[in-house]
Design a protein around this motif. Sequence first.
Motif, mmCIF file in Angstrom:
data_model
loop_
_atom_site.group_PDB
_atom_site.id
_atom_site.type_symbol
_atom_site.label_atom_id
_atom_site.label_comp_id
_atom_site.label_asym_id
_atom_site.label_seq_id
_atom_site.Cartn_x
_atom_site.Cartn_y
_atom_site.Cartn_z
ATOM 1 N N GLU A 255 68.438 37.103 50.033
ATOM 2 C CA GLU A 255 67.788 38.408 49.954
ATOM 3 C C GLU A 255 66.280 38.257 50.093
ATOM 4 O OE1 GLU A 255 68.895 40.426 46.334
ATOM 5 O OE2 GLU A 255 70.471 41.506 47.382
ATOM 6 N N SER B 49 68.365 36.398 56.884
ATOM 7 C CA SER B 49 68.591 37.625 56.120
ATOM 8 C C SER B 49 70.087 37.851 55.931
ATOM 9 C CB SER B 49 67.983 38.813 56.871
ATOM 10 O OG SER B 49 68.440 40.024 56.307
ATOM 11 N N LYS C 222 71.497 40.499 56.227
ATOM 12 C CA LYS C 222 71.888 41.491 57.227
ATOM 13 C C LYS C 222 72.110 40.883 58.615
ATOM 14 C CE LYS C 222 69.461 45.293 54.928
ATOM 15 N NZ LYS C 222 70.452 45.347 53.919
ATOM 16 N N SER C 223 71.717 39.627 58.791
ATOM 17 C CA SER C 223 71.924 38.980 60.091
ATOM 18 C C SER C 223 73.424 38.765 60.290
ATOM 19 C CB SER C 223 71.178 37.656 60.176
ATOM 20 O OG SER C 223 71.891 36.656 59.487
ATOM 21 N N LYS C 224 73.823 38.665 61.500
ATOM 22 C CA LYS C 224 75.247 38.469 61.816
ATOM 23 C C LYS C 224 75.599 36.989 61.936
ATOM 24 C CE LYS C 224 75.998 42.919 62.407
ATOM 25 N NZ LYS C 224 76.287 43.670 61.233
ATOM 26 N N CYS D 187 75.617 33.100 50.566
ATOM 27 C CA CYS D 187 74.686 34.220 50.532
ATOM 28 C C CYS D 187 74.134 34.331 49.118
ATOM 29 C CB CYS D 187 75.409 35.504 50.924
ATOM 30 S SG CYS D 187 74.295 36.918 50.990
ATOM 31 N N ASN E 135 73.733 45.651 46.637
ATOM 32 C CA ASN E 135 74.041 45.657 48.062
ATOM 33 C C ASN E 135 75.246 44.779 48.402
ATOM 34 O OD1 ASN E 135 73.573 46.562 50.628
ATOM 35 N ND2 ASN E 135 72.004 45.063 51.108
ATOM 36 N N ASP F 129 77.515 45.797 51.520
ATOM 37 C CA ASP F 129 76.924 45.519 52.817
ATOM 38 C C ASP F 129 77.002 44.034 53.135
ATOM 39 O OD1 ASP F 129 76.349 48.127 53.304
ATOM 40 O OD2 ASP F 129 74.204 47.971 52.906
ATOM 41 N N ILE F 130 76.780 43.200 52.137
ATOM 42 C CA ILE F 130 76.839 41.749 52.346
ATOM 43 C C ILE F 130 78.275 41.345 52.680
ATOM 44 C CG2 ILE F 130 76.641 39.510 51.199
ATOM 45 C CD1 ILE F 130 74.253 40.751 49.662
ATOM 46 N N ASN G 123 80.530 43.116 54.087
ATOM 47 C CA ASN G 123 80.864 43.579 55.433
ATOM 48 C C ASN G 123 80.228 42.699 56.494
ATOM 49 O OD1 ASN G 123 82.371 45.684 54.463
ATOM 50 N ND2 ASN G 123 80.723 47.167 54.566
ATOM 51 N N THR G 124 79.070 42.120 56.189
ATOM 52 C CA THR G 124 78.339 41.315 57.152
ATOM 53 C C THR G 124 78.805 39.866 57.140
ATOM 54 O OG1 THR G 124 76.411 42.714 56.848
ATOM 55 C CG2 THR G 124 76.020 40.590 57.857
#
Length: 77
Positions: free
Chosen positions: A8, A27, A29-31, A37, A45, A48-49, A51-52
């Motif tokens: 983060e 990040s 949010k990167s793919k 993580c 969040n 979102d993590i 899902n990513t």
Amino acid sequence: MTKKVAVEDNLSTIKQALERKGYTVVSPKSKESVMACIVMGMDNNLMDIQNTITKAPVIDAAGMTPEQVISRIESLQ
């Protein structure tokens, strides 16, 4: 596996410690595919993590030193 970890944005001390140990920090949010993580607070969040990053373990860094976080990551290998 590449030593790549998603961290983060607000965890700059942990990011710096990981980079000194040779890890690539990206990040959440990167793919990109990562080995773990790092978040501050498990409910922060998390969806979102998840899902990513589908297969990487999520480590809650709350109350941990950078050295403890690195130790936890290294125990995953």
